[in-house]
Scaffold this motif. Structure first.
Motif, PDB file in Angstrom:
ATOM      1  N   ALA A 176       0.980  -1.329  -0.052  1.00  0.00           N
ATOM      2  CA  ALA A 176       0.092   0.051   0.019  1.00  0.00           C
ATOM      3  C   ALA A 176       0.815   1.400   0.039  1.00  0.00           C
ATOM      4  CB  ALA A 176      -0.988  -0.059   1.226  1.00  0.00           C
ATOM      5  N   GLU A 213      -1.314   1.179  12.093  1.00  0.00           N
ATOM      6  CA  GLU A 213      -0.362   0.289  11.881  1.00  0.00           C
ATOM      7  C   GLU A 213      -0.100   0.115  10.232  1.00  0.00           C
ATOM      8  OE1 GLU A 213      -0.595  -2.042  16.093  1.00  0.00           O
ATOM      9  OE2 GLU A 213      -1.582  -2.753  14.362  1.00  0.00           O
ATOM     10  N   ALA A 214       0.875  -0.390  10.345  1.00  0.00           N
ATOM     11  CA  ALA A 214       1.143  -1.063   9.025  1.00  0.00           C
ATOM     12  C   ALA A 214       1.573  -2.774   9.393  1.00  0.00           C
ATOM     13  CB  ALA A 214       2.470  -0.733   8.325  1.00  0.00           C
ATOM     14  N   LYS A 238       2.695   3.241  13.109  1.00  0.00           N
ATOM     15  CA  LYS A 238       2.924   4.274  12.247  1.00  0.00           C
ATOM     16  C   LYS A 238       3.555   5.485  12.832  1.00  0.00           C
ATOM     17  CE  LYS A 238      -0.618   3.676   8.503  1.00  0.00           C
ATOM     18  NZ  LYS A 238      -1.674   4.256   7.866  1.00  0.00           N
ATOM     19  N   GLU A 284       0.860   4.642   0.701  1.00  0.00           N
ATOM     20  CA  GLU A 284       0.531   5.256   1.966  1.00  0.00           C
ATOM     21  C   GLU A 284       1.316   4.760   2.954  1.00  0.00           C
ATOM     22  OE1 GLU A 284      -3.252   2.989   1.719  1.00  0.00           O
ATOM     23  OE2 GLU A 284      -1.692   3.692   0.378  1.00  0.00           O
ATOM     24  N   VAL A 285       1.815   3.660   3.292  1.00  0.00           N
ATOM     25  CA  VAL A 285       2.605   3.227   4.386  1.00  0.00           C
ATOM     26  C   VAL A 285       4.249   3.021   3.953  1.00  0.00           C
ATOM     27  CG1 VAL A 285       0.971   1.587   5.188  1.00  0.00           C
ATOM     28  CG2 VAL A 285       2.555   0.567   3.662  1.00  0.00           C
ATOM     29  N   VAL A 290       6.655   4.895   6.453  1.00  0.00           N
ATOM     30  CA  VAL A 290       6.732   4.312   7.807  1.00  0.00           C
ATOM     31  C   VAL A 290       8.035   4.092   8.215  1.00  0.00           C
ATOM     32  CG1 VAL A 290       5.686   2.767   9.507  1.00  0.00           C
ATOM     33  CG2 VAL A 290       4.247   3.932   7.893  1.00  0.00           C
ATOM     34  N   ARG A 295       0.000  -4.081   4.029  1.00  0.00           N
ATOM     35  CA  ARG A 295      -1.315  -3.456   4.152  1.00  0.00           C
ATOM     36  C   ARG A 295      -1.362  -2.246   5.151  1.00  0.00           C
ATOM     37  NH1 ARG A 295      -5.193  -5.577   6.246  1.00  0.00           N
ATOM     38  NH2 ARG A 295      -4.219  -7.044   7.373  1.00  0.00           N
ATOM     39  N   ASP A 296      -2.174  -1.212   4.797  1.00  0.00           N
ATOM     40  CA  ASP A 296      -2.282  -0.226   5.683  1.00  0.00           C
ATOM     41  C   ASP A 296      -3.572  -0.430   6.680  1.00  0.00           C
ATOM     42  OD1 ASP A 296      -2.701   2.088   6.903  1.00  0.00           O
ATOM     43  OD2 ASP A 296      -3.613   3.394   5.182  1.00  0.00           O
TER      44      ASP A 296
END
Length: 394
Positions: free
Chosen positions: A275, A319-320, A390, A277-278, A281, A314-315
């Motif tokens: 994903a 958390e990731a 995150k 967006e992570v 992190v 995964r988002d």
């Protein structure tokens, strides 16, 4: 659940708050002693201001930042913080006594007990100096005297000695926590160094042998693989901090998989789904590559056939969630437990370059609920899951 050290610090804080408040304002019918009020808030606020500096340990800089708050707590004319080498910080009037502070502290370094300085021992030649005494109390870590807190005032009462003693006990508690933080950082650094040292020599040998095999037949492919090998080793052996971004860690995994694919050929298939967006992190350094190596070594190479490795990130809100899965032979759950129980500082064991190392570091950094979860059974492949918050980690 609170640790024993936390309860000790809480009790010490409660005790010295009583002494400090009694010095800051006498009891009255409107403000009975012991009830929460503005003075209680002010005292707690001052301790909160002093604590962050003290958590850096007993240094000249930390003492200089905390000393004004400590003098406000004690309400005395002047205060000194010393170590075995001399004065680290001084605050207040009567600077004429600053140079004498190491001599005043010498007794507590040798005895480990509070010491009252009065009479000729405190006298000075400065006209108008109102200082008539000092209460000097040791600062300790693990039972060792590492410094002294000295409070100078116009008189030294039994109440002042008790107050300085309790403040020094609280300061010592903060210094103990600083030592624990330092020990924890050193342990994590040692584990990271151990993990670097455990980079499989077989992987290095096999990668270079594979690259050499393409030099004559496919020079361009050899060049690409050599660049992949250089990128991987640069990441794995770098002298960075304990953390990297998930994007960098996945880049290292990608290079590792490309090198292993060159060795196994079509027998090794892999997919990486992330994903976007992570990607920024922060994650512990070398937390994914050992899991991928384990999947190839125990899941696919052991079969002598072919197989697939799947990495999914995964988002999951705060958390990731990360999983590394293979469709190989799998293993008995008891063997999986042994992989996680290997001593992370004893070099490569059954778990390659450190499943146990990754598991220990995750638990140390994020808490016991964040260790590796291994799902496996004979003939059913192996899936390793981990979670990473995150929020940035200091």
């Amino acid at each position: 659940m609170w640790s024993t050290s936390a309860w000790v610090l809480l009790c010490a804080l409660s005790t010295f708050l009583g002494f400090v408040l009694s010095r800051r304002r006498p009891a009255s019918p409107r403000h009975p002693a012991g009830l929460p009020d503005e003075a209680t808030f002010a005292t707690l606020h001052i301790t909160a201001l002093a604590a962050p500096s003290l958590r850096a340990g007993l240094t000249r800089d930390s003492a200089r930042k905390a000393i004004r708050h400590l003098r406000t707590l004690l309400g005395v004319s002047a205060i000194a913080v010393t170590d075995a080498d001399g004065v680290l910080a001084w605050d207040g009037a009567a600077g004429c006594h600053r140079d004498h502070a190491p001599e005043h502290a010498r007794t507590v370094f040798s005895s480990g007990r509070p010491y009252v300085v009065a009479g000729d021992a405190i006298a000075c030649d400065t006209p108008g100096c109102a200082i008539r005494g000092a209460a000097v109390v040791p600062l300790t870590v693990d039972g060792r005297v590492i410094g002294a807190l000295a409070a100078y005032d116009t008189e030294v009462s039994a109440g002042l000695v008790r107050t300085v003693t309790e403040v020094a006990r609280w300061v010592s508690g903060q210094l103990e926590l600083a030592e624990l933080d330092s020990s924890r950082r050193r342990a994590m650094e040692a584990e990271t160094r151990a993990l670097r040292a455990q980079i499989s020599p077989h992987f290095v040998y096999n990668s270079l042998t594979t690259i050499a095999s393409f030099v004559r037949t496919d020079p361009e492919r050899a060049r690409e693989l050599l660049m992949d090998f250089a990128d991987f080793t640069r990441h794995a052996l770098r002298r960075g901090g304990d953390f990297t971004t998930l994007a960098d860690e996945l880049r290292c995994v990608d290079r590792y998989l490309l090198l292993e694919r060159a060795r196994f050929g079509e027998r090794l298939r892999f997919t990486v789904r992330v994903a976007p967006e992570v990607l920024p992190v922060p994650v512990p350094f070398l937390c994914l590559q050992p899991l991928v190596e384990n999947a190839i070594k125990h899941g696919i190479a052991a079969t002598g056939g072919s197989g697939e490795v799947r990495v999914v990130v995964r988002d999951a809100g705060p958390e990731a969630h990360i999983s590394v899965e293979d469709d190989g032979l799998g293993m008995d759950p008891g063997r999986a437990r042994r992989l996680l129980d290997d001593d992370p500082c004893q070099g490569p064991g059954e778990g390659g370059i450190g499943l146990a190392n990754v598991d220990v570091r995750l638990r140390q950094i994020y808490g016991e609920g964040y260790g590796l979860v291994v799902e496996t059974a004979l003939g059913a492949g192996t899936k390793i899951r981990l979670r990473v918050p995150k929020l940035p980690t200091r």
